[in-house]
Motif scaffolding. Structure first.
Motif, short mmCIF file in Angstrom:
data_model
loop_
_atom_site.label_atom_id
_atom_site.label_comp_id
_atom_site.label_asym_id
_atom_site.label_seq_id
_atom_site.Cartn_x
_atom_site.Cartn_y
_atom_site.Cartn_z
N PRO A 1 -40.24 -20.87 16.95
CA PRO A 1 -40.27 -22.04 18.00
C PRO A 1 -40.03 -21.71 19.30
O PRO A 1 -40.80 -22.50 20.18
CB PRO A 1 -39.29 -23.10 17.54
CG PRO A 1 -38.37 -22.28 16.74
CD PRO A 1 -38.87 -20.97 16.13
N VAL A 2 -39.52 -20.52 19.75
CA VAL A 2 -39.22 -20.06 21.04
C VAL A 2 -40.51 -19.61 21.55
O VAL A 2 -40.86 -20.25 22.75
CB VAL A 2 -38.16 -19.28 21.22
CG1 VAL A 2 -38.04 -18.56 22.53
CG2 VAL A 2 -36.85 -19.78 20.51
N GLU B 1 -43.60 -20.37 20.64
CA GLU B 1 -44.60 -21.59 20.57
C GLU B 1 -44.14 -22.46 21.93
O GLU B 1 -44.96 -22.96 22.51
CB GLU B 1 -44.40 -22.48 19.45
CG GLU B 1 -45.16 -23.69 19.36
CD GLU B 1 -46.56 -23.63 19.60
OE1 GLU B 1 -47.23 -24.37 20.03
OE2 GLU B 1 -47.16 -22.33 19.30
N ASN B 2 -42.79 -22.68 22.11
CA ASN B 2 -42.39 -23.36 23.40
C ASN B 2 -42.78 -22.61 24.72
O ASN B 2 -43.32 -23.30 25.52
CB ASN B 2 -40.77 -23.30 23.40
CG ASN B 2 -40.30 -24.29 24.71
OD1 ASN B 2 -40.93 -25.35 24.79
ND2 ASN B 2 -39.68 -23.70 25.49
N GLN C 1 -46.57 -23.43 25.07
CA GLN C 1 -46.67 -25.08 25.29
C GLN C 1 -46.41 -25.17 27.00
O GLN C 1 -47.22 -25.72 27.50
CB GLN C 1 -45.65 -25.89 24.79
CG GLN C 1 -46.29 -26.06 23.22
CD GLN C 1 -47.69 -26.40 23.06
OE1 GLN C 1 -48.19 -27.46 23.61
NE2 GLN C 1 -48.35 -25.90 22.13
N ALA C 2 -45.47 -24.25 27.39
CA ALA C 2 -45.26 -24.01 28.76
C ALA C 2 -46.36 -23.53 29.72
O ALA C 2 -46.61 -24.24 30.80
CB ALA C 2 -43.90 -23.36 29.23
N GLY D 1 -40.76 -22.00 30.35
CA GLY D 1 -40.23 -22.32 29.04
C GLY D 1 -38.85 -22.60 28.75
O GLY D 1 -38.42 -22.35 27.54
N LYS E 1 -34.95 -24.11 28.85
CA LYS E 1 -34.41 -25.46 28.45
C LYS E 1 -34.14 -26.44 29.62
O LYS E 1 -33.99 -27.43 29.79
CB LYS E 1 -32.84 -25.19 27.95
CG LYS E 1 -33.00 -24.55 26.55
CD LYS E 1 -31.43 -24.26 26.13
CE LYS E 1 -31.47 -24.10 24.54
NZ LYS E 1 -29.97 -24.12 23.98
#
Length: 163
Positions: free
Chosen positions: A12-13, A15-16, A19-20, A114, A116
């Protein structure tokens, strides 16, 4: 070299980070390789590019806050120079736990975006000489490519000399 243009399954990292990139108006240029690309030298060897074209995402601690310096893989960052040039308190290398807490990404795989939280960012002007830059994409086997201007715009970085 085996490069997989498909998503790194189960991460998921990564994928994040994808998305960014899209949220910044950029193309998804993430590639996943079989070998570790956790250092600039290994990334350059795997990708077949100059080590200077690797944009290392280096997280530092500055006044208790994270600071991201996007430095050429050929550069050794002079943290004292960066601090002095930008009126910052002492800049020190962050622990892997600090990096993970603020970015959500592991040391050696930190992407330029991307994270936090928003992280103040500086961009090494030595990277301007390369038409294509490669940067970590959230894991030790994922990289992304973009131009200097795209990296500058997507991160909102301040341009600076790092050595």
């Amino acid at each position: 070299m085996n490069i997989d243009l498909e998503e790194e399954t189960g991460n998921p990292v990564v994928e994040n980070v994808r998305q960014a990139l899209l949220a910044a108006g950029l193309s998804d240029t993430v590639v996943v390789v079989d070998d570790s690309v956790a250092t600039a030298a290994t990334a350059a060897a795997v990708l077949g590019c100059d080590v200077g074209a690797i944009a290392n995402s280096l997280i530092f601690e500055c006044g208790g806050e994270p600071l991201l310096i996007l430095a050429s893989g050929a550069a050794k960052v002079d943290a004292k120079l960066v601090a002095r040039e930008h009126g910052l308190p002492k800049i020190s290398r962050a622990t892997p736990e600090f990096v993970l807490a603020y970015t959500g990404q592991p040391v050696g795989g930190v992407a330029p975006l991307g994270h936090k939280v928003h992280i103040r960012t500086f961009l090494d002007t030595d990277l301007k000489q390369y038409p294509v830059l490669w940067a970590g994409a959230g894991s030790h086997q994922a990289m992304l490519s973009l131009s200097y201007q795209e990296l500058l715009d997507a991160t909102g970085a301040t341009e600076t000399a790092v050595r």
